[in-house]
Scaffold this motif. Structure first.
Motif, PDB file in Angstrom:
ATOM      1  N   HIS C  67       0.847  -1.210   0.000  1.00  0.00           N
ATOM      2  CA  HIS C  67       0.000   0.000   0.000  1.00  0.00           C
ATOM      3  C   HIS C  67       0.876   1.252   0.000  1.00  0.00           C
ATOM      4  N   ALA C  68       1.856   1.284   0.910  1.00  0.00           N
ATOM      5  CA  ALA C  68       2.718   2.470   1.018  1.00  0.00           C
ATOM      6  C   ALA C  68       3.425   2.743  -0.315  1.00  0.00           C
ATOM      7  N   ALA C  69       3.902   1.681  -0.963  1.00  0.00           N
ATOM      8  CA  ALA C  69       4.627   1.850  -2.235  1.00  0.00           C
ATOM      9  C   ALA C  69       3.695   2.330  -3.347  1.00  0.00           C
ATOM     10  N   VAL C  70       2.460   1.832  -3.350  1.00  0.00           N
ATOM     11  CA  VAL C  70       1.512   2.237  -4.396  1.00  0.00           C
ATOM     12  C   VAL C  70       1.008   3.663  -4.139  1.00  0.00           C
ATOM     13  N   HIS C  71       0.853   4.030  -2.866  1.00  0.00           N
ATOM     14  CA  HIS C  71       0.551   5.438  -2.554  1.00  0.00           C
ATOM     15  C   HIS C  71       1.706   6.322  -3.045  1.00  0.00           C
ATOM     16  N   ALA C  72       2.936   5.873  -2.797  1.00  0.00           N
ATOM     17  CA  ALA C  72       4.109   6.661  -3.196  1.00  0.00           C
ATOM     18  C   ALA C  72       4.167   6.864  -4.708  1.00  0.00           C
ATOM     19  N   LYS C  73       3.581   5.923  -5.446  1.00  0.00           N
ATOM     20  CA  LYS C  73       3.534   6.059  -6.905  1.00  0.00           C
ATOM     21  C   LYS C  73       2.389   6.947  -7.371  1.00  0.00           C
ATOM     22  N   GLY C  74       1.577   7.437  -6.422  1.00  0.00           N
ATOM     23  CA  GLY C  74       0.555   8.411  -6.793  1.00  0.00           C
ATOM     24  C   GLY C  74      -0.892   8.069  -6.513  1.00  0.00           C
ATOM     25  N   ALA C  75      -1.177   6.828  -6.122  1.00  0.00           N
ATOM     26  CA  ALA C  75      -2.576   6.470  -5.847  1.00  0.00           C
ATOM     27  C   ALA C  75      -3.013   7.076  -4.515  1.00  0.00           C
ATOM     28  N   ALA C  76      -4.058   7.873  -4.540  1.00  0.00           N
ATOM     29  CA  ALA C  76      -4.534   8.535  -3.325  1.00  0.00           C
ATOM     30  C   ALA C  76      -5.243   7.551  -2.395  1.00  0.00           C
ATOM     31  N   ARG C  77      -5.810   6.507  -2.995  1.00  0.00           N
ATOM     32  CA  ARG C  77      -6.613   5.574  -2.203  1.00  0.00           C
ATOM     33  C   ARG C  77      -6.404   4.162  -2.747  1.00  0.00           C
ATOM     34  N   ILE C  78      -6.433   3.192  -1.861  1.00  0.00           N
ATOM     35  CA  ILE C  78      -6.206   1.800  -2.248  1.00  0.00           C
ATOM     36  C   ILE C  78      -7.173   0.909  -1.482  1.00  0.00           C
ATOM     37  N   ALA C  79      -7.724  -0.079  -2.179  1.00  0.00           N
ATOM     38  CA  ALA C  79      -8.576  -1.069  -1.513  1.00  0.00           C
ATOM     39  C   ALA C  79      -8.032  -2.456  -1.824  1.00  0.00           C
ATOM     40  N   THR C  80      -7.839  -3.257  -0.793  1.00  0.00           N
ATOM     41  CA  THR C  80      -7.291  -4.595  -0.969  1.00  0.00           C
ATOM     42  C   THR C  80      -8.206  -5.643  -0.369  1.00  0.00           C
ATOM     43  N   ASP C  81      -8.321  -6.759  -1.072  1.00  0.00           N
ATOM     44  CA  ASP C  81      -9.025  -7.911  -0.516  1.00  0.00           C
ATOM     45  C   ASP C  81      -7.980  -8.958  -0.151  1.00  0.00           C
ATOM     46  N   ILE C  82      -8.024  -9.392   1.115  1.00  0.00           N
ATOM     47  CA  ILE C  82      -7.072 -10.395   1.611  1.00  0.00           C
ATOM     48  C   ILE C  82      -7.833 -11.645   2.039  1.00  0.00           C
TER      49      ILE C  82
END
Lengths: 115, 115, 115, 115
Positions: C67-82
């Motif tokens: 999540h942190a890495a994908v935010h760092a690439k510019g995504a303001a919001r992330i949703a994950t299914d685990i």
């Protein structure tokens, strides 16, 4: 068991529009609630999805129609997580009462802790 | 962004005990609610899971502790589905208000339909 | 069971960036694979997610770092299914072999169909 | 968009039998693979679920039939997690290639890291 006898499904789904250019998803979730309202199925929005239940094919068709409606609003791509359960041991649980029944049973157990 | 800066997580989980010999899961879900109550995190049971939010590691640890507690009650195996979200664009959403905020936003939009 | 004894987790996750303005998610999933590679945990990409296993907290921390890495690439919001599973009845399954073991067991059963 | 125009679904599901009295689920997953084989849809087992794709209603019906088959083998209750995605921007992705296409795109990006 014949696969032509349709199972009753107690479900929950969380729909996520992709590539909309905004991090808000509220408009799309509101659109889903409109589709759900028209479906005639019992549903209930919560913080990370929507409870939904009914005959399996109707539950599936309704989620499909949510996708179609959200695509129509402009989302090029959509990803949904669905939790769906069936059981053949409790014909006494009335249609529309599947999700509520589960909450009620847990609350009854917890109420004894306090008694 | 440093990965050492912990993200705030808005989540939902549905835990399923396997191999318990009974199709009821209410006792296990009640046990999870006890663990959640002790966690200090904000949570809310619904028909197909439990909303939960807090610092990522605390959310994760709490779900872990639900597994440990349900194993301790006799379940040899457990499978959980977690939905977990993070965002870096809304520091104004207060801790504990993530899931409620989402529901409120959708209800505001739908309220305009009726106006 | 003490909750301080950490459970081994066999998991799978599907991360979705929100509000990126593009319907492609391949760059973000590739970034997650780089994080996974550095994690030292066993993982395997498939068509709708990534298998991942290890001590619970490391699995959780690794997904957090995705999540942190994908935010760092510019995504303001992330949703994950685990999807995450634990079991206390099979200490003989070696670390790193949880997901492979499951596939193997199913294939052994199906192989008998053809025999 | 008319809701009568069916969307193509790229999906993944993980089915869990409840109350079987054993912590093994391999027999039930093998039974699902038999149902999938008969469905004519493209599918692929992995460590924590099965990739599946096709017209939305066929994907849904096939998972329903997995439930029916696992109930027929004795499971009183079943809980399944489904990830399902649709997109309207890539009519060029051939039917049956949705999940493979996603893996391929990620691998192409990662291959450049090594180049």
């Amino acid at each position: 068991m014949s696969t032509t006898s349709e199972l009753y499904a107690v479900a929950d789904f969380c729909l996520i529009p992709i590539g909309t250019g905004t991090s808000s998803v509220a408009e799309e979730i509101a659109e889903c609630q409109r589709v759900l309202e028209k479906s005639g199925l019992k549903y209930k929005l919560h913080g990370y999805g929507t409870n939904l239940e009914g005959p399996w094919s109707q539950v599936s068709q309704t989620i499909h129609d949510c996708h179609a409606a959200v695509h129509a609003k402009g989302a090029a791509r959509i990803a949904t997580d669905i939790r769906i359960g069936t059981r053949i041991d409790r014909p006494d649980i009335l249609p529309g009462e599947g999700n509520d029944h589960k909450v009620q049973r847990v609350q009854e157990i917890l109420a004894k802790d306090k008694a």
